[in-house]
Design an enzyme around this catalytic site. Structure first.
Site, PDB file in Angstrom:
ATOM      1  N   ALA A 152     -10.090 -21.104   0.685  1.00  0.00           N
ATOM      2  CA  ALA A 152      -8.890 -20.719   1.413  1.00  0.00           C
ATOM      3  C   ALA A 152      -8.928 -19.203   1.578  1.00  0.00           C
ATOM      4  O   ALA A 152      -9.663 -18.516   0.868  1.00  0.00           O
ATOM      5  CB  ALA A 152      -7.666 -21.137   0.606  1.00  0.00           C
ATOM      6  N   GLU A 209     -13.392 -28.419  -0.655  1.00  0.00           N
ATOM      7  CA  GLU A 209     -12.406 -29.504  -0.502  1.00  0.00           C
ATOM      8  C   GLU A 209     -12.454 -30.103   0.902  1.00  0.00           C
ATOM      9  O   GLU A 209     -12.275 -31.306   1.080  1.00  0.00           O
ATOM     10  CB  GLU A 209     -11.007 -28.981  -0.832  1.00  0.00           C
ATOM     11  CG  GLU A 209     -10.860 -28.675  -2.315  1.00  0.00           C
ATOM     12  CD  GLU A 209      -9.518 -28.047  -2.656  1.00  0.00           C
ATOM     13  OE1 GLU A 209      -9.294 -26.902  -2.230  1.00  0.00           O
ATOM     14  OE2 GLU A 209      -8.705 -28.712  -3.314  1.00  0.00           O
ATOM     15  N   GLU A 237     -11.343 -22.029  -8.241  1.00  0.00           N
ATOM     16  CA  GLU A 237      -9.938 -21.597  -8.179  1.00  0.00           C
ATOM     17  C   GLU A 237      -9.402 -21.079  -9.509  1.00  0.00           C
ATOM     18  O   GLU A 237      -8.608 -20.142  -9.558  1.00  0.00           O
ATOM     19  CB  GLU A 237      -9.054 -22.762  -7.694  1.00  0.00           C
ATOM     20  CG  GLU A 237      -9.143 -23.051  -6.205  1.00  0.00           C
ATOM     21  CD  GLU A 237     -10.275 -24.001  -5.833  1.00  0.00           C
ATOM     22  OE1 GLU A 237     -11.190 -24.216  -6.660  1.00  0.00           O
ATOM     23  OE2 GLU A 237     -10.239 -24.541  -4.705  1.00  0.00           O
ATOM     24  N   GLY A 257     -11.418 -24.246  -1.333  1.00  0.00           N
ATOM     25  CA  GLY A 257     -10.930 -25.007  -0.184  1.00  0.00           C
ATOM     26  C   GLY A 257     -12.054 -25.426   0.752  1.00  0.00           C
ATOM     27  O   GLY A 257     -11.974 -26.484   1.398  1.00  0.00           O
TER      28      GLY A 257
HETATM   29  N1  3HC Z   1     -10.491 -15.235   1.086  1.00  0.00           N
HETATM   30  C1  3HC Z   1     -10.421 -14.038   1.677  1.00  0.00           C
HETATM   31  N2  3HC Z   1     -11.404 -13.129   1.648  1.00  0.00           N
HETATM   32  C2  3HC Z   1     -12.517 -13.456   0.983  1.00  0.00           C
HETATM   33  C3  3HC Z   1     -12.675 -14.685   0.325  1.00  0.00           C
HETATM   34  C4  3HC Z   1     -11.600 -15.616   0.410  1.00  0.00           C
HETATM   35  N3  3HC Z   1     -11.647 -16.824  -0.159  1.00  0.00           N
HETATM   36  N4  3HC Z   1     -13.892 -14.721  -0.257  1.00  0.00           N
HETATM   37  C5  3HC Z   1     -14.484 -13.559   0.029  1.00  0.00           C
HETATM   38  N5  3HC Z   1     -13.653 -12.791   0.780  1.00  0.00           N
HETATM   39  C6  3HC Z   1     -13.940 -11.465   1.337  1.00  0.00           C
HETATM   40  C7  3HC Z   1     -14.139 -10.417   0.244  1.00  0.00           C
HETATM   41  O1  3HC Z   1     -12.905  -9.866  -0.154  1.00  0.00           O
HETATM   42  C8  3HC Z   1     -15.023  -9.415   0.960  1.00  0.00           C
HETATM   43  O2  3HC Z   1     -14.180  -8.669   1.800  1.00  0.00           O
HETATM   44  P1  3HC Z   1     -14.525  -7.132   2.116  1.00  0.00           P
HETATM   45  O3  3HC Z   1     -15.861  -7.144   2.782  1.00  0.00           O
HETATM   46  O4  3HC Z   1     -13.393  -6.679   2.962  1.00  0.00           O
HETATM   47  O5  3HC Z   1     -14.563  -6.452   0.779  1.00  0.00           O
HETATM   48  C9  3HC Z   1     -15.895 -10.289   1.839  1.00  0.00           C
HETATM   49  O6  3HC Z   1     -15.194 -11.531   1.974  1.00  0.00           O
HETATM   50  C10 3HC Z   1     -17.265 -10.574   1.270  1.00  0.00           C
HETATM   51  O7  3HC Z   1     -17.122 -11.043  -0.058  1.00  0.00           O
HETATM   52  P2  3HC Z   1     -18.076 -10.555  -1.237  1.00  0.00           P
HETATM   53  O8  3HC Z   1     -18.202  -9.084  -1.203  1.00  0.00           O
HETATM   54  O9  3HC Z   1     -17.573 -11.190  -2.479  1.00  0.00           O
HETATM   55  O10 3HC Z   1     -19.465 -11.197  -0.781  1.00  0.00           O
HETATM   56  P3  3HC Z   1     -20.589 -11.859  -1.665  1.00  0.00           P
HETATM   57  O11 3HC Z   1     -21.647 -12.258  -0.736  1.00  0.00           O
HETATM   58  O12 3HC Z   1     -20.919 -10.986  -2.823  1.00  0.00           O
HETATM   59  O13 3HC Z   1     -19.933 -13.186  -2.289  1.00  0.00           O
HETATM   60  C11 3HC Z   1     -18.673 -15.226  -2.257  1.00  0.00           C
HETATM   61  C12 3HC Z   1     -19.532 -14.234  -1.458  1.00  0.00           C
HETATM   62  C13 3HC Z   1     -19.531 -15.892  -3.350  1.00  0.00           C
HETATM   63  C14 3HC Z   1     -18.158 -16.271  -1.323  1.00  0.00           C
HETATM   64  C15 3HC Z   1     -17.519 -14.462  -2.949  1.00  0.00           C
HETATM   65  O14 3HC Z   1     -16.852 -13.709  -1.967  1.00  0.00           O
HETATM   66  C16 3HC Z   1     -16.499 -15.345  -3.602  1.00  0.00           C
HETATM   67  O15 3HC Z   1     -16.698 -15.775  -4.723  1.00  0.00           O
HETATM   68  N6  3HC Z   1     -15.359 -15.587  -2.915  1.00  0.00           N
HETATM   69  C17 3HC Z   1     -14.244 -16.304  -3.477  1.00  0.00           C
HETATM   70  C18 3HC Z   1     -14.511 -17.785  -3.550  1.00  0.00           C
HETATM   71  C19 3HC Z   1     -13.275 -18.476  -4.047  1.00  0.00           C
HETATM   72  O16 3HC Z   1     -12.719 -18.133  -5.066  1.00  0.00           O
HETATM   73  N7  3HC Z   1     -12.840 -19.508  -3.332  1.00  0.00           N
HETATM   74  C20 3HC Z   1     -11.658 -20.209  -3.679  1.00  0.00           C
HETATM   75  C21 3HC Z   1     -10.495 -19.596  -2.974  1.00  0.00           C
HETATM   76  S1  3HC Z   1      -8.948 -20.290  -3.466  1.00  0.00           S
HETATM   77  C22 3HC Z   1      -8.865 -21.757  -2.633  1.00  0.00           C
HETATM   78  O17 3HC Z   1      -9.761 -22.124  -1.922  1.00  0.00           O
HETATM   79  C23 3HC Z   1      -7.605 -22.525  -2.827  1.00  0.00           C
HETATM   80  C24 3HC Z   1      -7.702 -23.914  -2.320  1.00  0.00           C
HETATM   81  O18 3HC Z   1      -8.053 -24.789  -3.360  1.00  0.00           O
HETATM   82  C25 3HC Z   1      -6.402 -24.373  -1.726  1.00  0.00           C
END
Ligand code: 3HC
Length: 696
Positions: free
Chosen positions: A63, A105, A125, A102
């Site tokens: 998400a 999911e 998450e 997400g």
């Molecule tokens: N939402 C918004 N922005 C995100 C994001 C997300 N889920 N994931 C990454 N970004 C952004 C980062 O903030 C960064 O932004 P910036 O360039 O402005 O600083 C850019 O994307 C690139 O991210 P990284 O620098 O972390 O890039 P990497 O290549 O090192 O890593 C990744 C990529 C492994 C995908 C890492 O970004 C990551 O772990 N992201 C989060 C994954 C996550 O936690 N997903 C679950 C979200 S909660 C959810 O889905 C709820 C649902 O169940 C309803």
């Protein structure tokens, strides 16, 4: 249809492609686009099956975290997943990159999942203080049972495609041509007249309800302190998946998600996530880093050996310099031990160790660094010694090489001045134990060249560390705040608290160890030497607590000498020491202080205020670029509880007025230490928070 989702039809298969760089997060436009795409696919008689894929580097990585806390915009992600699952034509998810949260999911709601062998999937998450909120807690255990589903959701660790396939989470793994293979699968399913296969109807993972319940119980019993909300709620949701009809389970999950996403713990963890990424946004970000293939490390102590070990791990050639044969052998031995530990922990293979060892060289003369691209000096914290080394480095190193020091406190500008190339000098402050600690303070001197700063950040990235830019001052960001924290704690000791009470209160706040446990571990003599060095510059009006000095005078340097604030037995177990309490009581008496009863809340308030006030001063002095950088330093280097987001985030949550008022209450006790930093007044006047200063 929104542009964030593309649409083509080939061979009777609708290819729906998410295109929302950088990580295809499922923001509003993507969600809308997916729902529209499914509707069009349903209506278009040419379409016999659907493939959901993604452009760029990854299948959606989750998400859009930036939307949390904002008013929700339809359609919500759970609805998107329901629409996908309810599609009357088979839907295949084609996964590459990191299909997380997400994003995964969405894949779980599809009827089939195939992935590139290099793909990683997971439900991280929990690391953001929330739970999978788009059906993940209900669909995952239906496929793979409670035990595996809980492992995925409670650790948050992504797994590889092969492992995901072995456990039944995905249906196929391909080496290349992901999209073609996904379309081919779709054509085959359509030709065979296979309809949708909704995950909600599957029971593969629920065939043994006794084992399922046992996994739930084991997970509940295994919950560790601190009890954050999300893990417990994840377990509840997975239990609900067994006990409730699917739609009720989804409603149960939604309620739990809402509770978690609005919790302060989640706010802290999300702040930490963005803060770590923001720290890389430095004024020098656009500079081209200098190439670094060969690095020198001077000093083979615990720090130097640790630095050599991580440099080797990043693929560099490393030359370790020591003053004599014995010291060099000791340094190399330390690197070898770290490599053995990495093998024992499964972080490295023996083959990798051998390859690394072939890139490690020892030498007794800095002349061996003549061709090195970068050197990191990590010798004892002595200004004259370090200055001598920098003079020699200046003499032998090639033009353009980066000259770095790992000093924790000393003035980098002064070291730079002893060389003829101050623009090449920088601080790279690692933390002990180097392999485990994520933080690297990149200390920028008055004359450090911008591309040298960029080189420090690039190196940190290669080493898997979080770099934070700091200016030159005594202690940079982290140790300045640590000193303030310890000073506040020492005041508390003198006023009536015990070290054991302070430690327990700070552990209850969330630190893994209290300040006196840490002092005992790192050695009291280090800060003693520093206090002696600074004795001449101390403001006579400032309150000075000499308890630490008295312990050192008695030879109680901490764990290594068997005694410090605690007493250690032969097995290393710590116990409270009545003699330390007597020594503290004597210090109090000498100053005419009558001990008062101090509660744990006061201990936490004072320690927090000291850290925040010092952080505010660092901002005012321009040592730290932004409040969230201070938070990253404290999270990644000093054990500040991640779910609190860092001291500046905690201050935002407490409110600026409250922090300023507490400081105003304390200021009478020491007008220097407790004087509120100048920026508080202005922040309060304009109703600003620290986080308002974070962007940019
Ligand atoms: N939402 C918004 N922005 C995100 C994001 C997300 N889920 N994931 C990454 N970004 C952004 C980062 O903030 C960064 O932004 P910036 O360039 O402005 O600083 C850019 O994307 C690139 O991210 P990284 O620098 O972390 O890039 P990497 O290549 O090192 O890593 C990744 C990529 C492994 C995908 C890492 O970004 C990551 O772990 N992201 C989060 C994954 C996550 O936690 N997903 C679950 C979200 S909660 C959810 O889905 C709820 C649902 O169940 C309803």
């Amino acid at each position: 249809m929104a542009q964030a989702v593309g649409w083509t039809v080939r061979d009777g298969v609708a290819v729906v492609s998410v295109d929302n760089p950088p990580v295809n997060a499922l923001g509003h436009a993507v969600r809308r686009g997916l729902v529209d795409a499914i509707a069009v696919a349903e209506a278009d008689s040419r379409v016999r099956a659907v493939v959901i894929a993604a452009a760029g580097r990854t299948f959606p990585a989750g998400a859009d975290i930036r939307e949390f806390g904002k008013p929700p915009e339809d359609p919500w992600l759970p609805e998107v997943c329901d629409r996908i699952e309810a599609c009357s034509k088979p839907v295949i998810a084609a996964l590459h990159g990191t299909a997380l949260g997400g994003g995964f999911e969405v894949a779980l709601a599809a009827h089939y999942r195939i992935a590139l062998a290099s793909a990683r999937v997971g439900l991280p998450e929990v690391t953001l203080g929330i739970l999978p909120g788009a059906g993940g807690t209900q669909r995952t255990p239906r496929l793979i049972g409670a035990e595996q589903a809980l492992r995925l959701m409670l650790t948050g660790k992504p797994i590889g495609a092969a492992e995901a396939m072995a456990m039944g989470l995905i249906d196929g793994v391909v080496e290349d041509d992901l999209l073609e293979q996904a379309v081919a699968l779709a054509v085959m399913l359509a030709d065979e007249g296979k309809g949708p296969r909704p995950t909600r109807d599957r029971r593969d993972g629920m065939r043994d309800p006794v084992a399922y319940e046992a996994a739930i119980k084991a997970a509940r019993d295994g919950l560790k302190a601190p009890r954050l909300p999300a893990p417990g709620r994840i377990i509840d949701c997975v239990e609900a998946a067994l006990l409730l009809p699917f739609d009720n389970g989804l409603a149960f999950e939604r309620a739990a998600f809402e509770d978690c996403v609005t919790s302060p713990e989640s706010a802290g963890l999300r702040h930490a996530f963005f803060a770590e990424r923001r720290a890389a946004k430095i004024p020098e970000a656009k500079e081209t880093p200098r190439p670094v293939g060969h690095a020198g490390v001077i000093g083979g102590g615990l720090m130097g050996a640790g630095i050599a070990h991580v440099l080797l791990g990043a693929g560099l050639r490393v030359t370790l310099i020591e003053r004599d044969r014995d010291a060099l052998a000791g340094g190399l031995q330390r690197v070898a031990v770290m490599e053995e530990q990495a093998i024992a922990r499964g972080k490295m293979t023996e083959k990798e160790r051998d390859a690394q060892w072939a890139r490690l060289f020892g030498a007794l003369d800095v002349g061996a660094l003549a061709e090195a691209d970068l050197v990191i000096e990590a010798v004892y914290e002595d200004e004259a010694l370090k200055a001598g080394i920098f003079r020699e480095l200046d003499r032998v190193m090639r033009p353009g090489a980066v000259l770095a020091t790992n000093t924790s406190y000393l003035d980098i500008d002064q070291l730079a001045r002893v060389t003829s190339r101050p623009a090449d000098v920088i601080g790279l402050h690692f933390f002990s134990p180097v392999p485990a600690m994520k933080l690297l303070e990149v200390v920028v001197g008055a004359q450090t060249a911008p591309d040298v700063v960029a080189t420090g950040f690039e190196l940190a990235k290669q080493l898997g560390k979080v770099a934070v830019r700091a200016g030159v001052c005594d202690g940079f960001i982290g140790n300045r705040i640590l000193t303030a924290y310890r000073t506040a704690a020492d005041f508390l000791l003198e006023d009536g608290a015990t070290p054991y009470q302070v430690d327990a209160a700070m552990r209850a706040f969330g630190f893994p160890l209290g300040p006196y446990q840490v002092l005992d571990m790192t050695g009291l003599d280090i800060s003693w030497a520093r206090r002696q060095r600074l004795a001449g510059t101390r403001d006579p009006r400032a309150r000075y607590v000499a308890i630490g000095d008295r312990l050192c005078e008695a030879g109680w340097f901490g764990r290594k000498s068997g005694r410090g604030y605690y007493r250690y037995d032969a097995a290393g177990s710590a116990s409270e020491d009545p003699e330390v309490l007597a020594l503290i009581a004597a210090e109090r008496e000498a100053k005419g202080i009558v001990a008062r009863t101090i509660g744990d809340d006061e201990i936490r308030d004072r320690c927090l205020c000291a850290m925040v006030n010092e952080g505010a001063r660092l901002l005012g002095e321009g040592i730290a670029l932004r409040p969230s950088d201070i938070d990253v330093v404290m999270l990644a280097g000093y054990g500040y509880p991640r779910w609190r987001g860092g001291p500046m985030q905690t201050a935002d949550q407490r409110g600026m007025l409250q922090i300023r008022n507490l400081l105003a209450d304390y200021v009478g006790e020491d007008p220097i230490f407790w004087a509120p930093a100048a920026i508080f007044e202005e922040m309060i006047k304009y109703g600003r928070k620290f986080s308002d200063m974070d962007e940019g």
